[in-house]
Design an enzyme around this catalytic site. Sequence first.
Site, PDB file in Angstrom:
ATOM      1  N   THR A  56      43.877  24.672  41.143  1.00 53.16           N
ATOM      2  CA  THR A  56      45.235  24.179  40.941  1.00 53.16           C
ATOM      3  C   THR A  56      46.136  25.273  40.365  1.00 53.16           C
ATOM      4  O   THR A  56      45.829  25.843  39.323  1.00 53.16           O
ATOM      5  CB  THR A  56      45.230  22.968  39.995  1.00 53.16           C
ATOM      6  N   HIS A  75      40.494  26.864  45.995  1.00 57.22           N
ATOM      7  CA  HIS A  75      40.337  25.486  46.448  1.00 57.22           C
ATOM      8  C   HIS A  75      41.582  25.081  47.239  1.00 57.22           C
ATOM      9  O   HIS A  75      42.680  25.005  46.697  1.00 57.22           O
ATOM     10  CB  HIS A  75      40.169  24.528  45.260  1.00 57.22           C
TER      11      HIS A  75
END
Length: 347
Positions: A169, A195
């Site tokens: 994130t 990610h």
Amino acid sequence: MIEVLVVDDSAFMRKLISDFINSTPGMRVKDTARNGKIAYEKLQKTSFDVVTLDMEMPEMNGLETLKKIMKNCPLPVIIVSSDTQEGAALTVRAMEEGAVDVVAKPSGAISLDLHTVKDELLYKIQAAANATTNREEKENSISKKERMHGERKKTLMNQKKLLAIGTSTGGPKALQAVLPRLKKDFSAPILIVQHMPPGFTRSLAERLNQLSDIAVKEAEHGELVQPGTAYICPGGKQMKAKMIGRSLSVEVLDDPPYNGHAPSVDVLLRSLLSLSDYSIAGLIMTGMGSDGAEGMALLKEKKDSLVLVESKKTAIVYGMPKSVKERLEVDATLDLDEIAPYLNMHF
């Protein structure tokens, strides 16, 4: 209670996303908007904790909306977008502008199968609610130079070196703060796990390549890695390093998620343990969860390595760096703007 503004030009998508959120304890949809113009007007009048934002909308698209939000009323924004070439490129630009994460609509702008990413969406809303936006640098340059000089005491011993980076994130914006500041003659290959859903990492790599002196690309199965090139694992895949004779290559595999992640930082880091001729620097930056902590601990135990983490002060979400620091003694904790200079000194 996490209060969310849902922005999408499709009434069906707004209803579906709202139903997911409202059925989850601890969060609710406080309002919705059918385009960016309306969303921005509502943000001027009402407070929210998180915004979910479509990219391709009439009147004011997601990128234009995000720029106004970040400039005038910064708060965590999650992009919910299709992974078309145009949608992916817009999403990457949005993450440069401050969006903290992205969720891919599985089958285009109106996805009847959005339930397949329900858990991912709710997880990322929770992460976004804990994110920090619009940070300011407070530390003066003299103290930074002193700390940087002190951190240089440990060096990697082997002539062959490799840098591995893991982030989640807030990672695209963090990567943009690091990779374009690396020197052109950077002496090691760079393997990156960010990610990200399938379909977005190629656009991310292309954008970072435009901004950087080093080469940045999406990794391809079986290719030989070169110093001064960064290889980003494709979304939804796993990446491992492997020796082919005396050359180093990458494997891009359809292996299952590891501890919920594909790509997984731990999968990459574990594969580096077998590289007997290489010294490894591992860097964990912003992200929710603990991916990378296991692999960094193994590197620290078994390899000539440098273990580096982004500081709490600059990490948009401090989960991944924190999990590494709780598990082992790191070699350096660095603010985001210190990372590239530190790496340039060691490579």
